[in-house]
Design a protein around this motif. Structure first.
Motif, mmCIF file in Angstrom:
data_model
loop_
_atom_site.group_PDB
_atom_site.id
_atom_site.type_symbol
_atom_site.label_atom_id
_atom_site.label_comp_id
_atom_site.label_asym_id
_atom_site.label_seq_id
_atom_site.Cartn_x
_atom_site.Cartn_y
_atom_site.Cartn_z
ATOM 1 N N THR A 22 0.850 -1.197 0.000
ATOM 2 C CA THR A 22 0.000 0.000 0.000
ATOM 3 C C THR A 22 0.883 1.243 0.000
ATOM 4 O OG1 THR A 22 -0.189 -0.076 2.414
ATOM 5 C CG2 THR A 22 -1.971 -1.099 1.158
ATOM 6 N N GLY A 23 0.452 2.238 -0.762
ATOM 7 C CA GLY A 23 1.238 3.451 -0.923
ATOM 8 C C GLY A 23 2.139 3.413 -2.146
ATOM 9 N N GLN A 24 2.285 2.233 -2.748
ATOM 10 C CA GLN A 24 3.133 2.103 -3.936
ATOM 11 C C GLN A 24 2.267 1.961 -5.191
ATOM 12 O OE1 GLN A 24 5.805 -1.213 -3.272
ATOM 13 N NE2 GLN A 24 7.097 -0.026 -1.893
ATOM 14 N N ASN A 25 2.912 2.054 -6.354
ATOM 15 C CA ASN A 25 2.210 1.913 -7.622
ATOM 16 C C ASN A 25 2.213 0.471 -8.097
ATOM 17 O OD1 ASN A 25 1.566 4.646 -7.982
ATOM 18 N ND2 ASN A 25 3.583 5.073 -8.820
ATOM 19 N N TYR A 59 -10.756 -0.278 -8.794
ATOM 20 C CA TYR A 59 -10.341 0.676 -9.817
ATOM 21 C C TYR A 59 -10.754 0.100 -11.157
ATOM 22 C CZ TYR A 59 -7.392 3.874 -12.485
ATOM 23 O OH TYR A 59 -6.944 4.832 -13.355
ATOM 24 N N SER A 77 -0.213 2.529 -14.714
ATOM 25 C CA SER A 77 0.222 2.511 -13.325
ATOM 26 C C SER A 77 -0.926 3.019 -12.467
ATOM 27 C CB SER A 77 1.449 3.416 -13.156
ATOM 28 O OG SER A 77 1.823 3.496 -11.807
ATOM 29 N N LYS A 79 -1.781 3.880 -8.319
ATOM 30 C CA LYS A 79 -1.295 3.936 -6.941
ATOM 31 C C LYS A 79 -2.280 3.176 -6.044
ATOM 32 C CE LYS A 79 0.548 6.724 -3.334
ATOM 33 N NZ LYS A 79 1.383 7.847 -3.039
ATOM 34 N N PRO A 81 -3.696 2.939 -2.624
ATOM 35 C CA PRO A 81 -3.703 3.859 -1.485
ATOM 36 C C PRO A 81 -3.558 3.125 -0.145
ATOM 37 C CG PRO A 81 -5.936 3.476 -2.232
ATOM 38 C CD PRO A 81 -5.029 2.743 -3.198
ATOM 39 N N GLU A 82 -3.058 3.859 0.843
ATOM 40 C CA GLU A 82 -2.980 3.278 2.193
ATOM 41 C C GLU A 82 -4.342 3.303 2.865
ATOM 42 O OE1 GLU A 82 0.458 4.158 4.548
ATOM 43 O OE2 GLU A 82 1.635 4.614 2.778
ATOM 44 N N ASN A 121 1.799 -1.619 4.353
ATOM 45 C CA ASN A 121 3.085 -0.944 4.473
ATOM 46 C C ASN A 121 3.471 -0.974 5.952
ATOM 47 O OD1 ASN A 121 5.326 0.651 4.314
ATOM 48 N ND2 ASN A 121 4.302 2.401 3.392
#
Length: 125
Positions: A22-25, A59, A77, A79, A81-82, A121
């Motif tokens: 989470t937080g990454q693409n 998504y 790509s 993202k 999300p957290e 994360n």
């Protein structure tokens, strides 16, 4: 002759069971082939087990192809999300599905799923 064959889909990225934090693409790469051309494709992300549950990340995007390609590769790509947009609810982790749908100019459609994992994360000290 009318085309009765659906487009071919290859998911080049992510690999099966790929882990994204989470937080990454999430990096995605698709290859489509069709003898008469691909009109559009769609990709969707949803939880394998938590469909409709609080915290599920979802998504989807549909892309119309502006010119005639009988073979094409596209990069995307997203993202991860957290927290779910507009809330403080953490994104649910676990197994997710990336579903790719391709349609040719004759309306023939093909669907391919790829399983990947979203992991939290974790901050380690």
């Amino acid at each position: 002759d009318e085309d009765t064959s659906a487009p071919t889909i290859e998911i080049l990225k992510p690999e099966e069971n790929y882990v994204v934090i989470t937080g990454q693409n999430l990096i995605m790469k698709f290859r489509f082939t069709d003898e008469y051309g691909i009109q559009k494709y769609k990709y969707e992300i949803f939880s394998e087990d938590m469909i409709g549950q609080v915290g599920e990340f979802t998504y989807d995007k549909e892309v119309f192809i502006p010119q005639l390609y009988t073979e094409a590769v596209f990069d995307h790509s997203v993202k991860i999300p957290e927290t779910i947009s507009g809330t403080t609810t953490p994104t649910s982790t676990g197994d997710y599905i990336l579903r790719v749908t391709a349609t040719d100019f004759y309306g023939n459609t093909n669907v391919l799923d790829r399983t990947f994992k979203i992991e939290p994360n974790i901050i380690t000290e």
